[in-house]
Design an enzyme around this catalytic site. Structure first.
Site, PDB file in Angstrom:
ATOM      1  N   GLN A   1      -4.656  -5.384   6.559  1.00 34.75           N
ATOM      2  CA  GLN A   1      -5.634  -6.259   5.905  1.00 34.75           C
ATOM      3  C   GLN A   1      -5.700  -7.630   6.539  1.00 34.75           C
ATOM      4  OE1 GLN A   1      -7.859  -5.531   3.593  1.00 34.75           O
ATOM      5  NE2 GLN A   1      -7.123  -3.443   3.407  1.00 34.75           N
TER       6      GLN A   1
ATOM      7  N   LYS B   1     -10.726  -0.856  10.139  1.00 35.17           N
ATOM      8  CA  LYS B   1     -10.921  -2.019   9.258  1.00 35.17           C
ATOM      9  C   LYS B   1     -11.361  -3.255  10.034  1.00 35.17           C
ATOM     10  CE  LYS B   1      -8.023  -0.256   5.594  1.00 35.17           C
ATOM     11  NZ  LYS B   1      -6.743  -0.259   4.903  1.00 35.17           N
TER      12      LYS B   1
ATOM     13  N   ASP C   1       2.885  -4.787   8.033  1.00 40.01           N
ATOM     14  CA  ASP C   1       1.674  -3.996   7.871  1.00 40.01           C
ATOM     15  C   ASP C   1       0.494  -4.972   7.910  1.00 40.01           C
ATOM     16  OD1 ASP C   1      -0.559  -2.713   6.923  1.00 40.01           O
ATOM     17  OD2 ASP C   1       0.410  -1.829   5.171  1.00 40.01           O
TER      18      ASP C   1
ATOM     19  N   CYS D   1      -4.634   2.488  -3.758  1.00 39.07           N
ATOM     20  CA  CYS D   1      -3.414   2.934  -3.075  1.00 39.07           C
ATOM     21  C   CYS D   1      -2.267   1.960  -3.290  1.00 39.07           C
ATOM     22  CB  CYS D   1      -3.629   3.137  -1.578  1.00 39.07           C
ATOM     23  SG  CYS D   1      -4.810   4.410  -1.193  1.00 39.07           S
TER      24      CYS D   1
ATOM     25  N   HIS E   1       0.870  -1.177   0.000  1.00 36.26           N
ATOM     26  CA  HIS E   1       0.000   0.000   0.000  1.00 36.26           C
ATOM     27  C   HIS E   1       0.912   1.234   0.000  1.00 36.26           C
ATOM     28  CE1 HIS E   1      -2.801   2.919   1.863  1.00 36.26           C
ATOM     29  NE2 HIS E   1      -3.784   2.075   1.608  1.00 36.26           N
TER      30      HIS E   1
HETATM   31  C1  PLP Z   1      -5.765   0.518   4.703  1.00 40.45           C
HETATM   32  C2  PLP Z   1      -4.356   0.115   4.607  1.00 40.45           C
HETATM   33  C3  PLP Z   1      -3.327   0.967   5.015  1.00 40.45           C
HETATM   34  C4  PLP Z   1      -3.579   2.367   5.501  1.00 40.45           C
HETATM   35  O1  PLP Z   1      -4.412   2.369   6.613  1.00 40.45           O
HETATM   36  P1  PLP Z   1      -4.960   3.772   7.187  1.00 40.45           P
HETATM   37  O2  PLP Z   1      -6.067   3.338   8.076  1.00 40.45           O
HETATM   38  O3  PLP Z   1      -5.418   4.566   6.020  1.00 40.45           O
HETATM   39  O4  PLP Z   1      -3.826   4.408   7.911  1.00 40.45           O
HETATM   40  C5  PLP Z   1      -2.042   0.503   4.925  1.00 40.45           C
HETATM   41  N1  PLP Z   1      -1.760  -0.719   4.466  1.00 40.45           N
HETATM   42  C6  PLP Z   1      -2.714  -1.575   4.072  1.00 40.45           C
HETATM   43  C7  PLP Z   1      -2.344  -2.931   3.590  1.00 40.45           C
HETATM   44  C8  PLP Z   1      -4.042  -1.174   4.114  1.00 40.45           C
HETATM   45  O5  PLP Z   1      -4.997  -2.009   3.700  1.00 40.45           O
END
Ligand code: PLP
Length: 404
Positions: free
Chosen positions: A201, A224, A198, A362, A121
């Site tokens: 997801q 999320k 990260d 993104c 992302h």
């Molecule tokens: C949504 C997402 C982000 C960013 O999250 P924010 O809530 O906008 O800070 C980063 N990495 C992944 C894989 C995402 O799905």
């Protein structure tokens, strides 16, 4: 087992009409919907205990502080962190990544390498590019293959003593690929590199065990996982969090302040400057309780069923192509329909009440890899149904008729 009727009744927004049609919400990878318990918890905080935390001796302040710290313990347990002070409240994934990337500027020198993956992302690319610009370190990219998996032989080839940190997502937001992060973490540690995962997801679909993974950092967003926007978690190993300099200066993060010298507070407060999103932090705990009551095994099994059903039904549509076909993936389907711009389909099916994402999600480098401007992305949550997938298929066929 998932009791879908009961679960859907927990989410007031799902019974809404959008454009006169029943809402079909398939944009869960962008943000999840919120159950009534979460909505109530947010309101109750402001009705009953609103006060600033960690400061007052008065009763409300103590109630708010206790609730906030209880939530931290809950999240510590949920991700199996060794200590509660390894769990930092943030405003989201983006904040967590920037905090770590910023801190690493004190460790890097020209010639060092920062490794990201082709599946990231933007928020797990740009902060590292900024870090490299600042320090003269080099950004190295782990490449991906046609089915949307990272090429592990290349990963191993690129790792070296120069690699200082590897930063990779647990699950790709654009394609749904589940990366073999445990193996990747082990390999990185062999060359002495730190690893940030990260998990934005991943946490909606599984319960991460940060000690088992042995990652140095794990970040995610609250919104999320049925929690409020503006909340998130940065898990960091104690030794790393002690080494990293503070990100922001301000109230709450200090031990003593004089004009000559300030000493910083202990973890986790060193990284929690200023008044945080108190209600949000507390309610994030409520959201995690809600998901644990349903059970992540149940969630994963049901979502996998939706993924298989959705993949099969969508592939019946002529000219439809799915991007990201790894056998290891979550309930995300990225696709295009031959001869039609994703945006045009997205607009038409929105009129039919169906919410999907269109665009690059993104993750422009992935779109560049496939040489497409973007995709449509349907991402399923545990409150979605096969009937909704049927409605999506009908709607796409309708759009196809209108547009070709
Ligand atoms: C949504 C997402 C982000 C960013 O999250 P924010 O809530 O906008 O800070 C980063 N990495 C992944 C894989 C995402 O799905």
């Amino acid at each position: 087992m998932i009791n879908i009727q009961k679960i859907r009744a927990d989410f007031p927004i799902l019974s809404q009409k959008v454009n006169g049609k029943s809402l079909v919400y398939f944009d869960n990878a962008a943000t999840s919907q919120k159950p009534q318990v979460v909505i109530d918890a947010e309101a109750n905080y402001y009705k009953e205990i609103n006060a600033n935390i960690h400061r007052g001796v008065h009763t409300l302040s103590q109630l708010a502080t206790d609730a906030y710290e209880r939530s931290r313990l809950k999240i510590q347990q949920h991700i199996n962190a060794k200590f509660s002070h390894e769990v930092l409240f943030t405003s989201g994934t983006t904040h967590g990544i920037n905090l770590v990337a910023n801190g690493f500027s004190s460790f890097l020198k020209p010639g060092d390498e920062v490794m990201v993956s082709a599946l990231e992302h933007h928020s797990n690319i740009v902060p590292w590019q900024m870090l490299c610009e600042k320090t003269g370190a080099k950004l190295v990219v782990i490449p991906m293959n046609e089915i949307g998996e990272l090429i592990l032989s290349e990963y191993e080839r690129l790792l070296s003593e120069k690699t200082k940190i590897v930063t990779v997502n647990h699950i790709s937001n654009a394609l749904g690929t589940i990366n073999p992060i445990k193996l990747m973490i082990n390999k990185a540690h062999k060359v002495g590199a730190a690893v940030l995962i990260d998990g934005a997801q991943a946490v909606p679909h599984l319960k991460p065990d940060v000690q088992e993974l042995n990652c140095d950092f794990y970040v995610f967003s609250g919104h999320k996982i049925c929690g409020p926007t503006g909340t998130g978690i940065l898990y960091g190993k104690e030794e790393w969090l002690n080494k990293l300099p503070p990100y922001q200066g301000g109230g709450e993060m200090i031990a003593t302040v004089t004009f000559e010298k300030t000493t910083y507070a202990e973890l986790p407060h060193k990284f929690e400057a200023g008044t945080p999103n108190i209600a949000g932090g507390i309610v994030l705990g409520t959201a995690i309780d809600y998901l644990n009551e349903i059970g992540f095994e149940n969630i994963a099994a049901y979502e996998h069923e939706l993924l298989e059903y959705g993949t099969k039904q969508l592939l019946e549509i002529e000219g439809l192509k799915i991007y990201g076909t790894s056998s290891q993936k979550t309930s995300v389907i990225s696709f295009t329909v031959e001869g039609i711009h994703p945006y045009d389909i997205g607009t038409i099916i929105d009129k039919l009440g169906i919410a999907v994402r269109t665009g690059h999600h993104c993750a422009q480098p992935i779109m560049d890899f496939y040489q497409i401007p973007g995709t449509l992305r349907a991402s399923f949550a545990f409150y979605n149904t096969k009937e909704e997938i049927d409605a999506l298929v009908v709607a796409i066929k309708k759009a196809q008729q209108m547009l070709t």
